[in-house]
Design a protein around this motif. Sequence first.
Motif, PDB file in Angstrom:
ATOM      1  N   ARG A  80      44.311 -36.125 -29.265  1.00 48.51           N
ATOM      2  CA  ARG A  80      45.230 -35.009 -29.041  1.00 48.51           C
ATOM      3  C   ARG A  80      46.117 -34.837 -27.792  1.00 48.51           C
ATOM      4  N   GLY A  81      46.431 -36.016 -27.428  1.00 48.52           N
ATOM      5  CA  GLY A  81      46.841 -35.497 -26.008  1.00 48.52           C
ATOM      6  C   GLY A  81      48.399 -35.717 -25.824  1.00 48.52           C
ATOM      7  N   PRO A  82      48.841 -35.671 -24.563  1.00 44.59           N
ATOM      8  CA  PRO A  82      48.536 -36.568 -23.646  1.00 44.59           C
ATOM      9  C   PRO A  82      47.440 -35.882 -22.919  1.00 44.59           C
ATOM     10  N   CYS A  83      46.865 -35.831 -22.105  1.00 44.05           N
ATOM     11  CA  CYS A  83      46.420 -34.769 -21.422  1.00 44.05           C
ATOM     12  C   CYS A  83      45.522 -35.881 -20.076  1.00 44.05           C
ATOM     13  N   GLY A  84      44.408 -35.435 -19.004  1.00 43.52           N
ATOM     14  CA  GLY A  84      44.510 -35.880 -17.873  1.00 43.52           C
ATOM     15  C   GLY A  84      42.590 -34.846 -17.031  1.00 43.52           C
ATOM     16  N   ASN A  85      41.968 -35.933 -16.636  1.00 44.53           N
ATOM     17  CA  ASN A  85      40.844 -35.464 -15.840  1.00 44.53           C
ATOM     18  C   ASN A  85      40.899 -35.722 -14.929  1.00 44.53           C
ATOM     19  N   GLN A  86      39.840 -34.962 -14.300  1.00 44.13           N
ATOM     20  CA  GLN A  86      39.415 -35.081 -12.847  1.00 44.13           C
ATOM     21  C   GLN A  86      37.905 -35.487 -13.103  1.00 44.13           C
ATOM     22  N   VAL A  87      37.896 -36.855 -12.626  1.00 44.57           N
ATOM     23  CA  VAL A  87      36.433 -37.707 -12.251  1.00 44.57           C
ATOM     24  C   VAL A  87      35.688 -36.883 -11.111  1.00 44.57           C
ATOM     25  N   LYS A  88      34.744 -36.644 -11.075  1.00 44.69           N
ATOM     26  CA  LYS A  88      34.023 -35.953  -9.617  1.00 44.69           C
ATOM     27  C   LYS A  88      32.731 -37.279  -9.434  1.00 44.69           C
ATOM     28  N   LEU A  89      32.830 -38.204  -8.711  1.00 44.89           N
ATOM     29  CA  LEU A  89      32.332 -39.499  -7.939  1.00 44.89           C
ATOM     30  C   LEU A  89      31.902 -38.879  -7.466  1.00 44.89           C
ATOM     31  N   GLY A  90      29.731 -38.614  -7.103  1.00 44.00           N
ATOM     32  CA  GLY A  90      28.907 -38.630  -6.003  1.00 44.00           C
ATOM     33  C   GLY A  90      27.808 -39.275  -5.621  1.00 44.00           C
ATOM     34  N   TRP A  91      27.662 -39.573  -4.639  1.00 40.50           N
ATOM     35  CA  TRP A  91      26.781 -40.920  -4.126  1.00 40.50           C
ATOM     36  C   TRP A  91      25.645 -40.667  -3.160  1.00 40.50           C
ATOM     37  N   VAL A  92      24.699 -41.182  -2.673  1.00 40.61           N
ATOM     38  CA  VAL A  92      23.869 -41.072  -1.833  1.00 40.61           C
ATOM     39  C   VAL A  92      23.382 -42.613  -1.210  1.00 40.61           C
ATOM     40  N   VAL A  97      25.238 -38.498   1.871  1.00 38.01           N
ATOM     41  CA  VAL A  97      25.475 -37.320   0.334  1.00 38.01           C
ATOM     42  C   VAL A  97      27.176 -37.024   0.871  1.00 38.01           C
ATOM     43  N   ARG A  98      27.347 -38.045  -0.327  1.00 35.76           N
ATOM     44  CA  ARG A  98      28.884 -37.301  -0.284  1.00 35.76           C
ATOM     45  C   ARG A  98      29.549 -37.407  -1.760  1.00 35.76           C
ATOM     46  N   THR A  99      31.038 -36.870  -2.076  1.00 40.07           N
ATOM     47  CA  THR A  99      31.434 -36.679  -3.171  1.00 40.07           C
ATOM     48  C   THR A  99      33.116 -37.233  -2.525  1.00 40.07           C
ATOM     49  N   GLN A 100      33.823 -37.432  -4.277  1.00 37.38           N
ATOM     50  CA  GLN A 100      34.819 -37.860  -4.111  1.00 37.38           C
ATOM     51  C   GLN A 100      35.653 -37.370  -5.217  1.00 37.38           C
ATOM     52  N   ASP A 101      36.581 -36.740  -5.592  1.00 41.59           N
ATOM     53  CA  ASP A 101      37.678 -36.203  -6.504  1.00 41.59           C
ATOM     54  C   ASP A 101      38.630 -37.517  -6.727  1.00 41.59           C
ATOM     55  N   VAL A 102      38.832 -38.067  -8.317  1.00 40.74           N
ATOM     56  CA  VAL A 102      39.805 -39.339  -8.454  1.00 40.74           C
ATOM     57  C   VAL A 102      40.117 -38.241 -10.185  1.00 40.74           C
ATOM     58  N   TYR A 103      41.900 -38.228  -9.823  1.00 43.49           N
ATOM     59  CA  TYR A 103      42.503 -37.632 -11.204  1.00 43.49           C
ATOM     60  C   TYR A 103      43.101 -38.735 -12.222  1.00 43.49           C
ATOM     61  N   VAL A 104      42.882 -38.552 -13.614  1.00 42.89           N
ATOM     62  CA  VAL A 104      43.762 -39.822 -14.002  1.00 42.89           C
ATOM     63  C   VAL A 104      44.332 -38.928 -15.381  1.00 42.89           C
ATOM     64  N   GLY A 105      45.599 -39.286 -14.891  1.00 43.39           N
ATOM     65  CA  GLY A 105      46.834 -38.110 -14.595  1.00 43.39           C
ATOM     66  C   GLY A 105      47.383 -37.821 -16.717  1.00 43.39           C
ATOM     67  N   THR A 106      47.699 -37.231 -16.198  1.00 46.23           N
ATOM     68  CA  THR A 106      48.478 -36.466 -18.102  1.00 46.23           C
ATOM     69  C   THR A 106      49.384 -37.475 -18.682  1.00 46.23           C
ATOM     70  N   ASP A 107      49.984 -38.590 -17.338  1.00 44.62           N
ATOM     71  CA  ASP A 107      51.203 -39.652 -18.587  1.00 44.62           C
ATOM     72  C   ASP A 107      49.958 -41.269 -18.093  1.00 44.62           C
ATOM     73  N   VAL A 127      24.556 -43.330  -7.460  1.00 47.17           N
ATOM     74  CA  VAL A 127      26.235 -43.256  -7.623  1.00 47.17           C
ATOM     75  C   VAL A 127      26.104 -42.501  -9.023  1.00 47.17           C
ATOM     76  N   MET A 128      26.587 -41.588  -8.984  1.00 47.19           N
ATOM     77  CA  MET A 128      26.837 -40.335 -10.050  1.00 47.19           C
ATOM     78  C   MET A 128      28.340 -40.730 -11.395  1.00 47.19           C
ATOM     79  N   GLY A 129      28.950 -40.446 -11.796  1.00 46.68           N
ATOM     80  CA  GLY A 129      30.115 -39.937 -12.241  1.00 46.68           C
ATOM     81  C   GLY A 129      30.028 -39.083 -13.222  1.00 46.68           C
ATOM     82  N   VAL A 130      31.131 -37.619 -13.238  1.00 49.80           N
ATOM     83  CA  VAL A 130      31.578 -36.547 -14.672  1.00 49.80           C
ATOM     84  C   VAL A 130      32.298 -36.216 -14.728  1.00 49.80           C
TER      85      VAL A 130
END
Length: 146
Positions: A80-92, A97-107, A127-130
């Motif tokens: 049911r796309g197109p759609c995108g997601n923000q993936v939050k990566l966190g690590w220690v 301890v830090r985080t970074q956002d990666v956006y997988v675009g709608t296109d 490292v964790m990702g969600v």
Amino acid sequence: MRARRMLGGVVSAVLAVLFAGVVGAPAQADPLPQFATIGTTLYSFGDVNFCAGAIDVALEAAPRRPGHVLAHVTPRGYWRGPCGNQVKLGWVGSAGVRTQDVYVGTDAGPGDTVTADLWVGMGPAKVMGVSWPIQGTFAEWYLLVP
């Protein structure tokens, strides 16, 4: 005289081969020992139309950059796309301890990879990702960063 020329040619050829091997070698990442406890795929709902999809996350050591990890975020397609997601990566790690956002675009199509450089620090790390906001599964890795 003839033997001296031949010896000089052999030495020159050996030096040229050695020099070409050192200078022409491509940069390769050090091995990144890792253990993923629950897999490396995020299953999520997208940002529009309740679309659902899968996103793969792969980790590797950054070439010639000690303490850095490259995270490759790759969508595998959406229902049911197109759609995108923000993936939050966190690590220690040793860098804290830090985080970074990666956006997988709608296109983004299946296989369009977004790469993020994570400064994790050398030594053991987690490292964790969600997908964000949390609408699906998460993934986690235990690493030994070179």
